[in-house]
Motif scaffolding. Structure first.
Motif, PDB file in Angstrom:
ATOM      1  N   GLU A 175      10.128   0.107 -15.720  1.00 27.06           N
ATOM      2  CA  GLU A 175      10.694   1.319 -15.116  1.00 27.06           C
ATOM      3  C   GLU A 175       9.619   2.363 -14.795  1.00 27.06           C
ATOM      4  N   ARG A 176       8.543   2.369 -15.556  1.00 25.41           N
ATOM      5  CA  ARG A 176       7.510   3.383 -15.360  1.00 25.41           C
ATOM      6  C   ARG A 176       6.834   3.262 -14.002  1.00 25.41           C
ATOM      7  N   PHE A 177       6.823   2.063 -13.461  1.00 26.82           N
ATOM      8  CA  PHE A 177       6.123   1.854 -12.190  1.00 26.82           C
ATOM      9  C   PHE A 177       7.068   1.599 -11.015  1.00 26.82           C
ATOM     10  N   GLU A 178       8.390   1.772 -11.241  1.00 23.99           N
ATOM     11  CA  GLU A 178       9.328   1.606 -10.131  1.00 23.99           C
ATOM     12  C   GLU A 178       9.057   2.634  -9.041  1.00 23.99           C
ATOM     13  N   GLY A 179       8.971   2.157  -7.817  1.00 21.56           N
ATOM     14  CA  GLY A 179       8.714   3.049  -6.693  1.00 21.56           C
ATOM     15  C   GLY A 179       7.251   3.322  -6.469  1.00 21.56           C
ATOM     16  N   SER A 180       6.420   3.051  -7.459  1.00 21.04           N
ATOM     17  CA  SER A 180       4.977   3.251  -7.333  1.00 21.04           C
ATOM     18  C   SER A 180       4.279   2.063  -7.979  1.00 21.04           C
ATOM     19  N   GLY A 181       4.240   0.964  -7.253  1.00 21.28           N
ATOM     20  CA  GLY A 181       3.691  -0.279  -7.784  1.00 21.28           C
ATOM     21  C   GLY A 181       4.727  -1.370  -7.835  1.00 21.28           C
ATOM     22  N   VAL A 182       5.971  -1.012  -8.134  1.00 23.87           N
ATOM     23  CA  VAL A 182       7.078  -1.969  -8.108  1.00 23.87           C
ATOM     24  C   VAL A 182       7.964  -1.634  -6.907  1.00 23.87           C
ATOM     25  N   HIS A 183       8.148  -2.609  -6.015  1.00 23.23           N
ATOM     26  CA  HIS A 183       8.869  -2.391  -4.762  1.00 23.23           C
ATOM     27  C   HIS A 183       9.985  -3.420  -4.607  1.00 23.23           C
ATOM     28  N   TYR A 184      10.985  -3.050  -3.794  1.00 25.47           N
ATOM     29  CA  TYR A 184      12.086  -3.966  -3.480  1.00 25.47           C
ATOM     30  C   TYR A 184      12.141  -4.286  -1.991  1.00 25.47           C
ATOM     31  N   ALA A 185      11.113  -3.910  -1.248  1.00 27.49           N
ATOM     32  CA  ALA A 185      11.041  -4.169   0.181  1.00 27.49           C
ATOM     33  C   ALA A 185       9.596  -4.441   0.554  1.00 27.49           C
ATOM     34  N   ALA A 186       9.415  -5.306   1.554  1.00 26.22           N
ATOM     35  CA  ALA A 186       8.077  -5.607   2.062  1.00 26.22           C
ATOM     36  C   ALA A 186       8.075  -5.349   3.563  1.00 26.22           C
ATOM     37  N   THR A 187       7.821  -4.116   3.931  1.00 28.87           N
ATOM     38  CA  THR A 187       7.776  -3.700   5.323  1.00 28.87           C
ATOM     39  C   THR A 187       6.341  -3.295   5.655  1.00 28.87           C
ATOM     40  N   PRO A 188       6.036  -2.991   6.914  1.00 32.67           N
ATOM     41  CA  PRO A 188       4.673  -2.553   7.235  1.00 32.67           C
ATOM     42  C   PRO A 188       4.185  -1.383   6.395  1.00 32.67           C
ATOM     43  N   MET A 189       5.090  -0.504   5.973  1.00 33.62           N
ATOM     44  CA  MET A 189       4.670   0.626   5.153  1.00 33.62           C
ATOM     45  C   MET A 189       4.109   0.154   3.817  1.00 33.62           C
ATOM     46  N   GLU A 190       4.799  -0.778   3.160  1.00 35.04           N
ATOM     47  CA  GLU A 190       4.287  -1.319   1.897  1.00 35.04           C
ATOM     48  C   GLU A 190       3.065  -2.204   2.140  1.00 35.04           C
ATOM     49  N   GLY A 191       3.053  -2.889   3.298  1.00 30.50           N
ATOM     50  CA  GLY A 191       1.932  -3.756   3.611  1.00 30.50           C
ATOM     51  C   GLY A 191       0.610  -3.012   3.656  1.00 30.50           C
ATOM     52  N   LYS A 192       0.633  -1.766   4.127  1.00 32.00           N
ATOM     53  CA  LYS A 192      -0.601  -0.970   4.182  1.00 32.00           C
ATOM     54  C   LYS A 192      -1.146  -0.681   2.787  1.00 32.00           C
ATOM     55  N   LEU A 193      -0.238  -0.600   1.801  1.00 31.65           N
ATOM     56  CA  LEU A 193      -0.676  -0.318   0.440  1.00 31.65           C
ATOM     57  C   LEU A 193      -1.408  -1.505  -0.191  1.00 31.65           C
ATOM     58  N   CYS A 194      -1.216  -2.686   0.389  1.00 30.68           N
ATOM     59  CA  CYS A 194      -1.717  -3.913  -0.240  1.00 30.68           C
ATOM     60  C   CYS A 194      -2.912  -4.510   0.473  1.00 30.68           C
ATOM     61  N   GLN A 195      -3.456  -3.820   1.436  1.00 31.31           N
ATOM     62  CA  GLN A 195      -4.524  -4.381   2.255  1.00 31.31           C
ATOM     63  C   GLN A 195      -5.747  -4.744   1.402  1.00 31.31           C
ATOM     64  N   GLY A 196      -6.138  -6.027   1.488  1.00 33.21           N
ATOM     65  CA  GLY A 196      -7.317  -6.498   0.779  1.00 33.21           C
ATOM     66  C   GLY A 196      -7.137  -6.640  -0.716  1.00 33.21           C
ATOM     67  N   PHE A 202       4.714 -12.490   4.895  1.00 25.04           N
ATOM     68  CA  PHE A 202       4.312 -11.248   5.566  1.00 25.04           C
ATOM     69  C   PHE A 202       3.103 -10.616   4.874  1.00 25.04           C
ATOM     70  N   LEU A 203       3.154 -10.491   3.567  1.00 21.45           N
ATOM     71  CA  LEU A 203       2.075  -9.831   2.834  1.00 21.45           C
ATOM     72  C   LEU A 203       0.778 -10.632   2.870  1.00 21.45           C
ATOM     73  N   SER A 204       0.871 -11.947   3.055  1.00 16.40           N
ATOM     74  CA  SER A 204      -0.337 -12.774   3.089  1.00 16.40           C
ATOM     75  C   SER A 204      -1.219 -12.451   4.290  1.00 16.40           C
ATOM     76  N   ARG A 205      -0.693 -11.734   5.263  1.00 15.79           N
ATOM     77  CA  ARG A 205      -1.497 -11.368   6.430  1.00 15.79           C
ATOM     78  C   ARG A 205      -2.539 -10.310   6.086  1.00 15.79           C
ATOM     79  N   THR A 206      -2.235  -9.466   5.121  1.00 14.02           N
ATOM     80  CA  THR A 206      -3.143  -8.364   4.794  1.00 14.02           C
ATOM     81  C   THR A 206      -3.678  -8.440   3.371  1.00 14.02           C
ATOM     82  N   ALA A 207      -2.920  -8.996   2.434  1.00 13.27           N
ATOM     83  CA  ALA A 207      -3.375  -9.075   1.042  1.00 13.27           C
ATOM     84  C   ALA A 207      -4.428 -10.178   0.895  1.00 13.27           C
TER      85      ALA A 207
END
Length: 565
Positions: free
Chosen positions: A354-375, A393-398
């Protein structure tokens, strides 16, 4: 050779700012009235609702926004045969920009109801206008024109929540990220605020809201509907996922007075999918957000209203019309109700989850979250199609995607085309019989401990983002005792007394209340089936409305004696 810059939202000028030909202009005259304007006359101002549609006959209309000093910045100019407006023409939201006439300007002024009639009756004009309205909103979003400024950390949960809400509702905005070294002190000093007040939303008039809730932000931006306590709708649809939007499109297109009530944004769980590739008619795939956006616009074109950021808290079903109590204290009355509230993702049982819900733990993988995971390395938890789409989807940038499933593999729960992509990807590693047991980090998520269920071996992965997609629980608490639900909380439909089938497979135990999509017991959890159910249920709604009108709308509608399983 001239090429179109795909990153320029205004590169498709001919489609964004088209001209109606003379025959179309003559047709438009039947729906409005010609009017002359003096120099610098405002046709509408930012913040107004239900503005008119203007077709320019002669002269010029400028569309502009205000800079931080309050000076107008013109970004579009309309002349003969062109027209004003973007998507807010189709709803009751506050418009984002200003429009003014230059000296000697003559226009055809068309009221909103007349515009809707024209779009329904004149398909050649409707195609041109609808495409332009959609592309203009895209331009506003990409340029941040008419939008707001969010000041906060890019990985902060509150900041991300505001960004998700604005993104999924197609509202222009820009982010000033304070998480970079030294950036926070510099920004805070310039704003005269403290870190505890972040995130801050700054509006075009330079006013600001500190740490607003979603409903507060929606109210301030004019995204919420103005409710009429005296109005009784033909049908209220609760939930704007694929099934709810399909119901709204069919209900409104067939003349029913329709409103959709949605707590967050159009799309539901499908709206968080990065790409849906097995939906009929889209061979190259479509993102869930794009599909939801198109359906939302389509419903509005036919006259359906959409009330955003208002969760339904309770339903009073003992009398007709039914009464829905909303989160903000508003009340909506309706003769028929379509329950399309879908389901919400389940959570993991792990230390410090619960401590990381919304900041590290996500329930959606959209371009907005994808930017957070680059590299970076990321973890996706789940064995269904949503998890598979997220991993691909995330494998394109992560740098690496770790896909965790508790089962022996993916064959029983995931579509084959996704399994093939995951198997052949060099950036996705499948971990079977595995689960997360602990989340670690200080201000943000830094690592995750995973355990093999068969051997007990624990491996720590240095990841800052985890995507959890492990099934769903129904959103049915607000229904109370109004309808029958099964042991898992899903709405029962299609059964009458002693097992006799009901008139509709989507009918609940209460006449006039129907359920479609993921919230319905026994439904197939697929976008296509949800759309099908939402469109098909309107026939049953029509039949019910006809029956109560025949009975002169009785004051009380007793519950049907349906056996509750």
């Amino acid at each position: 050779m001239n090429t179109i810059d795909p990153n320029d939202p205004y590169a498709r000028t001919a489609q964004i700012f088209p001209r109606l030909d003379e025959s179309m202009i003559d047709t438009a005259r039947h729906y409005g009235a010609e009017q002359d304007f003096q120099a610098d006359t405002l046709l509408y101002a930012r913040g107004e609702r239900a503005v008119c549609f203007f077709v320019i006959v002669t002269g010029t209309v400028e569309v502009f926004d205000l800079d931080t000093s309050g000076h107008p910045v013109v970004f579009a100019t309309h002349t003969h045969g062109q027209f004003t407006g973007e998507l807010d023409l189709l709803n009751q939201r506050e418009v984002l920009v200003y429009a003014r006439a230059i000296a000697g300007t003559r226009v055809i002024k068309i009221e909103r109801d007349a515009l809707r009639r024209m779009l329904a009756a004149e398909p050649d004009i409707a195609e041109i206008v609808m495409r332009a309205l959609i592309l203009r909103r895209v331009g506003l979003i990409q340029n941040g024109t008419g939008g707001v400024l969010i000041v906060g950390g890019a990985h902060d949960a509150a900041t991300l929540a505001l960004q998700r809400f604005l993104t999924r509702n197609g509202y222009p905005h820009r982010l000033i990220d304070t998480s970079d070294a030294g950036a926070e002190d510099q920004v805070l000093e310039g704003m005269g605020t403290t870190a505890e007040q972040l995130p801050v939303v700054i509006f075009p008039d330079q006013s600001a809201l500190s740490r607003p809730s979603i409903s507060e932000l929606a109210d301030r931006l004019g995204l919420t509907e103005a409710f009429d306590d005296t109005l009784v709708y033909d049908v209220v649809v609760v939930g704007a996922g694929p099934s709810g939007l399909a119901a709204a499109v069919y209900a409104a297109s067939e003349g029913l007075n329709t409103i959709v009530i949605e707590g967050l944004a159009p799309g539901g769980q499908a709206g968080t999918s990065s790409r849906i590739e097995n939906y009929l008619g889209f061979p190259t795939g479509i993102s869930g957000q794009a599909l939801a956006g198109r359906a939302h616009i389509q419903a509005q074109k036919f006259g359906a209203r959409l009330a955003i950021s208002r969760f339904v808290r309770s339903l009073e079903c003992d009398e007709q019309p039914y009464r829905l109590k909303l989160e903000g204290g508003e009340e909506v009355r309706t003769h028929a109700l379509v329950v399309a509230t879908g389901a919400r993702y389940r959570k993991l049982s792990a230390v410090d989850y619960e401590r990381f819900e919304g900041s590290g733990v996500h329930y959606a993988a959209t371009p907005m979250e994808g930017k957070l995971c680059q590299g970076q390395e990321v973890i996706v938890v789940g064995g269904g199609n949503s998890a598979g789409q997220a991993a691909v989807f995330l494998s394109r940038t992560a740098s690496m995607v770790h896909l965790l499933v508790r089962a022996e593999g993916l064959a029983a729960t995931m579509s084959n085309y996704l399994i093939e992509r995951i198997t052949h990807s060099t950036r996705i590693t499948l971990h079977v019989r595995s689960e997360i047991v602990r989340f670690d980090g200080d201000d943000h998520l830094e690592s995750v401990a995973c355990r093999r269920r068969d051997t007990g071996e624990v491996v720590v992965h240095p990841v800052g983002n985890v995507f959890v997609m492990i099934g769903a629980d129904p959103n049915t608490d607000w229904l109370g005792d109004c309808v029958g639900i099964d042991a898992k909380g899903f709405v029962e439909t299609g059964r009458a007394c002693a097992g006799v089938p009901a008139a509709s497979p989507y009918a609940t135990s209460r006449p006039g209340i129907f359920a479609v999509g993921d919230v319905r017991s026994g439904s197939v959890k697929r976008v296509a089936s949800g759309v099908g159910e939402g469109s098909a249920v309107i026939q049953a709604v029509h039949e019910y409305l006809a029956s109560i009108r025949h009975d002169s709308l009785p004051a009380a509608v007793p519950a049907s004696p349906i056996a509750m399983a």
